[in-house]
Scaffold this motif. Structure first.
Motif, PDB file in Angstrom:
ATOM      1  N   TRP A 295       0.814  -1.223   0.000  1.00  0.00           N
ATOM      2  CA  TRP A 295       0.000   0.000   0.000  1.00  0.00           C
ATOM      3  C   TRP A 295       0.851   1.278   0.000  1.00  0.00           C
ATOM      4  CZ3 TRP A 295      -2.003  -3.975   3.374  1.00  0.00           C
ATOM      5  CH2 TRP A 295      -3.203  -4.533   2.944  1.00  0.00           C
ATOM      6  N   LEU A 296       2.157   1.129   0.026  1.00  0.00           N
ATOM      7  CA  LEU A 296       3.037   2.293   0.114  1.00  0.00           C
ATOM      8  C   LEU A 296       3.488   2.759  -1.263  1.00  0.00           C
ATOM      9  CD1 LEU A 296       5.336   1.164   3.071  1.00  0.00           C
ATOM     10  CD2 LEU A 296       3.645   2.998   3.150  1.00  0.00           C
ATOM     11  N   ASP A 297       3.914   4.014  -1.311  1.00  0.00           N
ATOM     12  CA  ASP A 297       4.518   4.566  -2.516  1.00  0.00           C
ATOM     13  C   ASP A 297       5.880   3.900  -2.698  1.00  0.00           C
ATOM     14  OD1 ASP A 297       5.706   6.008  -4.519  1.00  0.00           O
ATOM     15  OD2 ASP A 297       5.515   7.964  -3.546  1.00  0.00           O
ATOM     16  N   PRO A 298       6.081   3.116  -3.771  1.00  0.00           N
ATOM     17  CA  PRO A 298       7.361   2.399  -3.927  1.00  0.00           C
ATOM     18  C   PRO A 298       8.559   3.331  -4.088  1.00  0.00           C
ATOM     19  CG  PRO A 298       6.005   2.199  -5.915  1.00  0.00           C
ATOM     20  CD  PRO A 298       5.140   2.821  -4.860  1.00  0.00           C
ATOM     21  N   ASP A 299       8.298   4.595  -4.451  1.00  0.00           N
ATOM     22  CA  ASP A 299       9.403   5.543  -4.607  1.00  0.00           C
ATOM     23  C   ASP A 299       9.814   6.182  -3.288  1.00  0.00           C
ATOM     24  OD1 ASP A 299       9.790   5.200  -7.327  1.00  0.00           O
ATOM     25  OD2 ASP A 299       8.168   6.581  -7.836  1.00  0.00           O
ATOM     26  N   ARG A 300       9.121   5.852  -2.191  1.00  0.00           N
ATOM     27  CA  ARG A 300       9.488   6.362  -0.864  1.00  0.00           C
ATOM     28  C   ARG A 300       9.728   5.199   0.088  1.00  0.00           C
ATOM     29  NH1 ARG A 300      10.554  11.672  -1.216  1.00  0.00           N
ATOM     30  NH2 ARG A 300       9.816  12.142   0.883  1.00  0.00           N
ATOM     31  N   LEU A 301      10.243   4.095  -0.448  1.00  0.00           N
ATOM     32  CA  LEU A 301      10.312   2.845   0.314  1.00  0.00           C
ATOM     33  C   LEU A 301      11.663   2.164   0.151  1.00  0.00           C
ATOM     34  CD1 LEU A 301       8.887   0.364   1.788  1.00  0.00           C
ATOM     35  CD2 LEU A 301       8.256  -0.399  -0.513  1.00  0.00           C
ATOM     36  N   LEU A 302      12.161   1.600   1.261  1.00  0.00           N
ATOM     37  CA  LEU A 302      13.278   0.664   1.259  1.00  0.00           C
ATOM     38  C   LEU A 302      12.853  -0.548   2.084  1.00  0.00           C
ATOM     39  CD1 LEU A 302      14.603   3.757   2.054  1.00  0.00           C
ATOM     40  CD2 LEU A 302      16.613   2.549   1.242  1.00  0.00           C
ATOM     41  N   VAL A 303      13.334  -1.728   1.684  1.00  0.00           N
ATOM     42  CA  VAL A 303      12.983  -2.969   2.385  1.00  0.00           C
ATOM     43  C   VAL A 303      14.274  -3.705   2.727  1.00  0.00           C
ATOM     44  CG1 VAL A 303      11.691  -5.139   2.268  1.00  0.00           C
ATOM     45  CG2 VAL A 303      10.881  -3.136   0.985  1.00  0.00           C
ATOM     46  N   PHE A 304      14.366  -4.210   3.975  1.00  0.00           N
ATOM     47  CA  PHE A 304      15.533  -5.017   4.340  1.00  0.00           C
ATOM     48  C   PHE A 304      15.095  -6.329   4.966  1.00  0.00           C
ATOM     49  CE2 PHE A 304      14.816  -2.707   8.327  1.00  0.00           C
ATOM     50  CZ  PHE A 304      15.033  -3.678   9.292  1.00  0.00           C
ATOM     51  N   SER A 305      15.972  -7.321   4.849  1.00  0.00           N
ATOM     52  CA  SER A 305      15.687  -8.632   5.436  1.00  0.00           C
ATOM     53  C   SER A 305      16.984  -9.432   5.517  1.00  0.00           C
ATOM     54  CB  SER A 305      14.637  -9.377   4.602  1.00  0.00           C
ATOM     55  OG  SER A 305      14.245 -10.579   5.247  1.00  0.00           O
ATOM     56  N   THR A 306      16.861 -10.682   5.943  1.00  0.00           N
ATOM     57  CA  THR A 306      17.999 -11.600   6.052  1.00  0.00           C
ATOM     58  C   THR A 306      17.517 -13.019   5.807  1.00  0.00           C
ATOM     59  OG1 THR A 306      19.683 -12.498   7.547  1.00  0.00           O
ATOM     60  CG2 THR A 306      17.650 -11.750   8.552  1.00  0.00           C
ATOM     61  N   PHE A 307      18.388 -13.852   5.252  1.00  0.00           N
ATOM     62  CA  PHE A 307      18.038 -15.257   5.035  1.00  0.00           C
ATOM     63  C   PHE A 307      18.159 -16.083   6.313  1.00  0.00           C
ATOM     64  CE2 PHE A 307      19.973 -13.806   0.981  1.00  0.00           C
ATOM     65  CZ  PHE A 307      18.857 -13.904   0.171  1.00  0.00           C
ATOM     66  N   GLU A 308      18.915 -15.578   7.270  1.00  0.00           N
ATOM     67  CA  GLU A 308      19.270 -16.375   8.448  1.00  0.00           C
ATOM     68  C   GLU A 308      18.055 -16.803   9.252  1.00  0.00           C
ATOM     69  OE1 GLU A 308      22.692 -16.312  11.925  1.00  0.00           O
ATOM     70  OE2 GLU A 308      22.134 -14.457  10.927  1.00  0.00           O
ATOM     71  N   LYS A 309      17.008 -15.982   9.287  1.00  0.00           N
ATOM     72  CA  LYS A 309      15.843 -16.301  10.109  1.00  0.00           C
ATOM     73  C   LYS A 309      15.092 -17.531   9.620  1.00  0.00           C
ATOM     74  CE  LYS A 309      16.208 -12.951  13.098  1.00  0.00           C
ATOM     75  NZ  LYS A 309      16.561 -13.249  14.504  1.00  0.00           N
ATOM     76  N   PHE A 310      15.139 -17.804   8.303  1.00  0.00           N
ATOM     77  CA  PHE A 310      14.363 -18.943   7.817  1.00  0.00           C
ATOM     78  C   PHE A 310      15.182 -20.010   7.098  1.00  0.00           C
ATOM     79  CE2 PHE A 310      13.771 -15.125   5.243  1.00  0.00           C
ATOM     80  CZ  PHE A 310      14.245 -15.515   3.999  1.00  0.00           C
ATOM     81  N   ILE A 311      16.478 -19.743   6.836  1.00  0.00           N
ATOM     82  CA  ILE A 311      17.350 -20.780   6.277  1.00  0.00           C
ATOM     83  C   ILE A 311      18.305 -21.313   7.339  1.00  0.00           C
ATOM     84  CG2 ILE A 311      19.203 -21.265   4.628  1.00  0.00           C
ATOM     85  CD1 ILE A 311      17.874 -19.460   2.643  1.00  0.00           C
ATOM     86  N   GLY A 312      18.910 -20.404   8.121  1.00  0.00           N
ATOM     87  CA  GLY A 312      19.798 -20.825   9.196  1.00  0.00           C
ATOM     88  C   GLY A 312      21.143 -20.147   9.127  1.00  0.00           C
ATOM     89  N   GLU A 314      23.936 -21.021   8.069  1.00  0.00           N
ATOM     90  CA  GLU A 314      24.728 -21.177   6.847  1.00  0.00           C
ATOM     91  C   GLU A 314      24.403 -20.101   5.815  1.00  0.00           C
ATOM     92  OE1 GLU A 314      27.158 -23.128   6.447  1.00  0.00           O
ATOM     93  OE2 GLU A 314      26.937 -24.586   8.063  1.00  0.00           O
ATOM     94  N   ALA A 315      23.356 -19.318   6.049  1.00  0.00           N
ATOM     95  CA  ALA A 315      22.964 -18.250   5.123  1.00  0.00           C
ATOM     96  C   ALA A 315      22.763 -16.948   5.902  1.00  0.00           C
ATOM     97  CB  ALA A 315      21.677 -18.630   4.384  1.00  0.00           C
ATOM     98  N   PRO A 316      23.844 -16.370   6.414  1.00  0.00           N
ATOM     99  CA  PRO A 316      23.720 -15.185   7.283  1.00  0.00           C
ATOM    100  C   PRO A 316      23.510 -13.874   6.530  1.00  0.00           C
ATOM    101  CG  PRO A 316      26.026 -15.729   6.985  1.00  0.00           C
ATOM    102  CD  PRO A 316      25.250 -16.782   6.242  1.00  0.00           C
ATOM    103  N   PHE A 317      23.475 -13.918   5.188  1.00  0.00           N
ATOM    104  CA  PHE A 317      23.463 -12.693   4.397  1.00  0.00           C
ATOM    105  C   PHE A 317      22.242 -11.819   4.701  1.00  0.00           C
ATOM    106  CE2 PHE A 317      25.225 -15.958   1.249  1.00  0.00           C
ATOM    107  CZ  PHE A 317      26.513 -15.809   1.729  1.00  0.00           C
ATOM    108  N   GLY A 318      22.477 -10.514   4.731  1.00  0.00           N
ATOM    109  CA  GLY A 318      21.398  -9.540   4.792  1.00  0.00           C
ATOM    110  C   GLY A 318      21.253  -8.886   3.437  1.00  0.00           C
ATOM    111  N   PHE A 319      20.079  -8.296   3.162  1.00  0.00           N
ATOM    112  CA  PHE A 319      19.901  -7.626   1.880  1.00  0.00           C
ATOM    113  C   PHE A 319      18.911  -6.471   2.016  1.00  0.00           C
ATOM    114  CE2 PHE A 319      16.970 -11.237   1.988  1.00  0.00           C
ATOM    115  CZ  PHE A 319      15.767 -10.691   1.578  1.00  0.00           C
ATOM    116  N   VAL A 320      18.999  -5.559   1.074  1.00  0.00           N
ATOM    117  CA  VAL A 320      18.111  -4.405   1.050  1.00  0.00           C
ATOM    118  C   VAL A 320      17.643  -4.182  -0.380  1.00  0.00           C
ATOM    119  CG1 VAL A 320      20.035  -2.778   0.766  1.00  0.00           C
ATOM    120  CG2 VAL A 320      17.864  -1.964   1.675  1.00  0.00           C
TER     121      VAL A 320
END
Length: 467
Positions: A295-312, A314-320
């Motif tokens: 529902w947000l304006d995609p031009d005023r948005l950044l999203v971050f997450s990490t694989f570690e929470k659901f892979i473990g 062995e996949a500590p990478f974060g991304f934005v």
């Protein structure tokens, strides 16, 4: 042993069994451990498997061998608390790593069902397919294959879409967030965060001298639109940090109507939003609920997450993901020079693209819910007169409030003496909020009996002085 082996390589199960034996041995450096043959017969595994597990422990300094005598437990050096020991978060971190502790403070969902086995198998296959690439081929913002898959996974419509060039992958979530703080020039700026908030995020903002305004969530995880609008009108808010769907540590899902109202309000004020998407894959609805970003304006948005929470681990990478600041983000990722395995990233991409991750998430969500339900039932049966449980809608933890204003620090230290670690609510605020709350996890109590642990928690709550 059978239970240990269900989700692990066999050597990992043997390794974990040996760590339990070492913990039971205590501080004695002369405690003799079973021989290779004895342990192989006891656990019904090969001698080579036992030998490999012992070799791992030798490298870690947990055991040592004497020729023609066998293996012995190595006494660990006593770990001293950093500083003067008054920092509660440091105390939690240090003691959680001591052997024999019952750790109810962790939030590691994937530890219940890690995806390391298929990930490492894929990686071995890819190593045979791809020769070692020259250094010039390494991409500082992450492997293109993984960035492409993530862009497709986050695209939900012709309006809310992403390209691979909008995705940036770092070695871990902390490093990615540090880059965002620099790129967005948040030092000494005003940022609104929902509260309670993850302590890693809070500590990073505090270290960068960001002026943090906490917006407490109401019952049911609802955000108060009137209070938020008042803040946006009266404060020079540079950015607001909100959860995508599942808000942790409460484990609440923002209701759709409230989500739409907040998105409309932020759009009217042109507010930049940093969306925390670390837990949206773990809600009980299976990640099918709409996210705030829809529902947000995609031009005023950044999203971050990490694989570690659901892979473990062995996949500590974060991304934005970001449509803007391309040159600045590329420059910071290049200067940070994250050392990322391209083959590991390709393996993660194949897990996502092939549907293996989604199959894994269905199982993981079910298992997490079963563990939470067991803990909640136990807490209500034994501590119904002392704790109010906030019913979680996903994740790996339970958020609870003491029914009387107790000194939760006293509860924490009393339990610490009994080798039990909880996460007091004050860790999730910079402004003294949630002092009567605590977060508990049913995943890492080790070989401790959960019923007995809950009983000790009840004793600590009832004996704690009023605040």
């Amino acid at each position: 042993m059978k239970a240990l082996r269900e989700n692990d390589f066999i050597y990992q199960a043997v390794y974990r069994y040996l760590t339990l034996l070492i913990d039971e041995a205590g501080s004695s450096s002369a405690a003799r451990l079973p021989s290779l043959r004895q342990l192989a017969e006891r656990l019904n595994v090969s001698i080579s498997t036992v030998q490999y597990a012992y070799s791992l422990l030798e490298k870690e300094g947990r055991v040592y061998s004497i020729a023609k005598s066998g293996y012995y437990a190595q006494a660990l050096p006593s770990m001293q608390l950093p500083g003067d020991g008054t920092d509660l978060l440091e105390t939690v971190y240090v003691n959680a790593r001591r052997p024999g502790m019952c750790v109810l403070s962790n939030d590691e969902p994937a530890s219940l069902q890690p995806l390391d086995s298929p990930l490492l198998m894929l990686e071995r296959e890819l190593l045979r397919q791809y020769p070692r690439q020259p250094q010039l081929a390494v991409q500082p913002c992450g492997e293109l294959e993984l960035r492409t898959v993530l862009a497709a996974r986050y695209t939900s419509s012709t309006v809310n879409f992403w390209h691979a060039d909008d995705v940036y992958i770092g070695a871990d979530l902390r490093g990615v967030l540090e880059i965002l703080i620099s790129v967005l020039q948040l030092r000494r700026a005003t940022v609104v965060v929902e509260s309670p908030c993850d302590w890693v995020i809070l500590r990073l903002l505090e270290a960068a001298e960001v002026r943090v305004i906490e917006l407490p969530l109401l019952a049911g995880g609802v955000i108060d639109p009137q209070r938020l609008e008042s803040l946006l009108k009266s404060e020079p808010v540079r950015l607001i940090l909100l959860s995508s769907a599942l808000s942790m540590p409460q484990g609440s899902l923002l209701p759709h109507a409230n989500r739409q109202a907040i998105a409309h309000l932020l759009g009217c004020h042109g507010t930049w939003v940093l969306e925390n998407d670390c837990y949206s894959e773990l809600d009980d609805e299976g990640g099918d609920s709409r996210h705030l970003r829809d529902w947000l304006d995609p031009d005023r948005l950044l999203v971050f997450s990490t694989f570690e929470k659901f892979i473990g681990a062995e996949a500590p990478f974060g991304f934005v993901l970001s449509h803007h600041w391309r040159s600045e983000l590329q420059r910071h990722f290049l200067l940070r020079a994250f050392r990322l395995s391209p083959i590991r990233q390709k393996a993660i991409a194949r897990l996502l693209a092939g549907g293996r991750l989604d199959q894994h998430l269905c199982i993981l969500r079910r298992m997490l819910k079963e563990r939470r339900t067991q803990l909640i039932q136990l807490l209500r049966e034994r501590l119904g007169d002392a704790l109010q449980i906030i019913e979680p809608q996903g994740g790996a933890t339970v958020w609870a409030r003491s029914l009387r204003p107790v000194d939760m620090g006293n509860v924490f230290h009393r339990l610490l003496k009994q080798q039990i670690i909880i996460a007091p609510g004050e860790l999730f605020s910079l402004q003294g909020l949630h002092a009567h709350h605590l977060r508990l996890s049913p995943l890492t109590h080790g070989d401790h009996d959960l019923v007995s642990v809950v009983g000790l928690l009840g004793d600590a709550l009832r004996l704690a002085p009023d605040e």
